[in-house]
Write an enzyme that holds these catalytic residues in place. Structure first.
Site, short mmCIF file in Angstrom:
data_model
loop_
_atom_site.label_atom_id
_atom_site.label_comp_id
_atom_site.label_asym_id
_atom_site.label_seq_id
_atom_site.Cartn_x
_atom_site.Cartn_y
_atom_site.Cartn_z
N SER A 21 38.26 35.88 32.68
CA SER A 21 38.71 36.98 33.66
C SER A 21 39.31 36.41 34.90
O SER A 21 38.80 35.50 35.26
CB SER A 21 37.53 37.80 33.95
OG SER A 21 37.88 39.13 34.40
N CYS A 24 39.76 35.23 42.03
CA CYS A 24 40.23 34.53 42.90
C CYS A 24 39.41 33.36 43.58
O CYS A 24 38.32 33.66 43.63
CB CYS A 24 40.43 35.65 44.27
SG CYS A 24 41.96 36.71 44.12
N ALA A 56 44.39 36.44 40.35
CA ALA A 56 45.54 37.25 41.06
C ALA A 56 46.34 36.63 41.88
O ALA A 56 45.90 35.78 43.05
CB ALA A 56 44.83 38.32 42.02
N GLN A 98 47.37 36.42 36.35
CA GLN A 98 47.39 37.85 36.78
C GLN A 98 48.30 37.99 37.91
O GLN A 98 48.19 37.06 38.96
CB GLN A 98 45.96 38.26 37.43
CG GLN A 98 46.13 40.00 37.47
CD GLN A 98 44.47 40.29 38.03
OE1 GLN A 98 44.08 39.47 39.09
NE2 GLN A 98 43.94 41.16 37.53
N TYR A 185 44.66 47.86 44.74
CA TYR A 185 45.62 46.92 45.16
C TYR A 185 46.89 47.95 44.88
O TYR A 185 47.03 49.22 44.56
CB TYR A 185 45.55 45.55 44.41
CG TYR A 185 44.30 44.93 44.85
CD1 TYR A 185 44.09 44.89 46.17
CD2 TYR A 185 43.55 44.19 43.77
CE1 TYR A 185 43.10 44.07 46.71
CE2 TYR A 185 42.43 43.39 44.23
CZ TYR A 185 42.04 43.37 45.56
OH TYR A 185 41.08 42.68 45.97
N ARG A 233 45.52 45.42 33.99
CA ARG A 233 44.41 45.71 34.20
C ARG A 233 44.38 46.85 34.97
O ARG A 233 44.83 47.37 36.19
CB ARG A 233 43.65 44.56 35.28
CG ARG A 233 42.33 45.08 35.62
CD ARG A 233 41.46 43.73 36.28
NE ARG A 233 40.78 43.10 35.10
CZ ARG A 233 39.95 42.29 35.38
NH1 ARG A 233 39.29 41.79 36.64
NH2 ARG A 233 39.07 41.68 34.41
N LEU A 308 29.50 41.82 33.16
CA LEU A 308 28.27 41.52 32.74
C LEU A 308 28.33 41.42 31.01
O LEU A 308 27.52 42.11 30.40
CB LEU A 308 27.25 42.42 32.99
CG LEU A 308 26.78 42.38 34.48
CD1 LEU A 308 25.68 43.26 34.88
CD2 LEU A 308 26.41 40.98 34.88
#
Ligand SMILES: Cc1cc2nc3c(=O)[nH]c(=O)nc-3n(C[C@H](O)[C@H](O)[C@H](O)COP(=O)(O)O)c2cc1C
Length: 386
Positions: A21, A24, A56, A98, A185, A233, A308
């Protein structure tokens, strides 16, 4: 083992259904990739992930979350990324990135400094806050600066920024592009009625709120061609009073897919930093799986689930249960970058064939030695037994 079956997306085949995933790392100066990024992302590829999505990465300097974000707003940022993509691809993994614009949530400190908005202390250290932009002049939450409402002309420029960053991403060697359309964002802030109060063609109805994201998708698809998969996303639920829910997101996913998106990466929340109106979902195991399943079933588009996912059998069952087409792991792989290899062993394949041969040729014999010692009753503490 569904987890270790390939996933075909356009002309790209992920060798397995485990993705890293985007995370940052706040390890960049002027948007440039650092040695840290090469080691950090490279070890996930060596760890056996089928897809490694870099953090990102800002399409415009004002779209950085913090002063330490990576970027692709300049050609000068491309060579650094080539080091990452070459290493990831050489390890048999697919390099992804991303692309993002933080919008009204830009110009903040690193999470270990509470993610607070930059102020004069930061300015004195050379990290002055920059002007924020958003669909409407509404701050992200208490303490955040007031963003300027983007004009139609600025929106057109912004779409071009995404396009140009995507061209650079492909030239840097990325074979999977994700757009950050979640967490409050810029793209998400256009989609959500909480942050988008415009009265022109970019606001108001659900259709109008979709306009800027769809323009970005079209521009990015044009930039990357037909062969490279495009992920988006989403925040499946806004996580704030008056925000969008899963029904709206299913509709959004359908429209995004029709516009050229191949995968919906399903996250949630972030539209506001105001905790008093924040209705975040409970963080249980695989806490977005119900959402990724609904989007997959009802919008008919492949999904990734994140949040998770920690265990091999859990990941396998999520896929077999139809909750998603792939899993993304964040904090779990910070803890154990070799998680994919370990998952394969846990699911019954201890051949070590999936490891880089430099590791596998050493670890295979070691595993057999350890198995022999265990069978004989010897443990690491045997020498200390009375
Ligand atoms: C250090 C860190 C940085 C993150 N940065 C990003 C990011 O750049 N883009 C994004 O969409 N999500 C980001 N996230 C969210 C993760 O991608 C992931 O969705 C979240 O951590 C839940 O997955 P996990 O339980 O496997 O960690 C970040 C999370 C962490 C822990």
């Amino acid at each position: 083992m569904t987890l270790f079956s390939p996933l075909h997306l356009r002309e790209v085949t992920l060798p397995n259904r485990i993705g890293i995933s985007p995370m940052c790392m706040y390890a960049s100066q002027d948007g440039q990739v650092s040695d840290f990024h090469v080691a950090h992302l490279g070890r996930f590829a060596l760890g056996g992930a089928g897809l490694v999505i870099a953090e990102a990465t800002a399409v415009h300097p004002h779209g950085r979350i913090s002063p330490f974000d990576t970027g692709l707003w300049s050609d000068e940022q491309v060579p650094g990324w080539r080091r990452v993509t070459a290493l990831v691809a050489a390890s048999g993994s697919v390099p992804g990135v991303q692309l993002g614009h933080a919008g009204r949530r830009a110009a903040v400190r690193e999470p270990w400094r509470a993610g607070a908005p930059l102020d004069e202390t930061d300015a004195a250290a050379g990290f002055a806050p920059w002007p924020l932009v958003a669909p409407s002049a509404l701050p992200a939450g208490p303490g955040h600066a007031m963003p300027a409402e983007l004009t139609a002309r600025q929106i057109a420029h912004s779409v071009q920024d995404w396009h140009d960053a995507a061209v650079r991403a492909v030239s840097a060697g990325f074979r999977f592009i994700e757009l950050h359309g979640a967490h409050g964002y810029l793209l998400h802030s256009f989609l959500s009625p909480v942050s988008n109060r415009r009265t022109d063609r970019y606001g108001g109805s659900a259709e109008n709120r979709l306009r800027y994201p769809l323009e970005v998708v079209a521009a990015v698809r044009d930039a990357i061609g037909d062969g490279i998969p495009l992920s988006f996303r989403v925040s499946a639920v806004d996580g704030a009073e008056g925000g969008s829910g899963i029904e709206e997101t299913v509709h959004i996913a359908r429209r995004l897919a029709a516009a050229g998106v191949d995968l919906i990466d399903t996250s949630s929340g972030g539209i506001t930093t105001d905790r008093s109106t924040d209705t975040r979902i409970r963080r249980g195991f695989a806490f977005h799986a119900d959402f990724s399943r609904r989007i997959r079933d009802e919008a008919g588009v492949p999904t990734a689930t994140v949040g998770l996912v920690v265990d091999a059998e859990q990941a396998e069952r999520l896929l077999d249960h139809g909750d998603a087409d792939m899993v993304l792991l964040g904090r779990q792989v910070l803890d154990d970058p070799n998680w994919p290899h370990h998952a394969r062993i846990a699911l019954g394949d201890d051949s070590h064939d999936s490891w880089d041969v430099r590791y596998g040729s050493a670890l295979g014999p070691r595993a057999r030695t350890l198995a022999r010692l265990t069978a004989s009753g010897e443990t690491p503490l045997t020498r200390f037994s009375p």
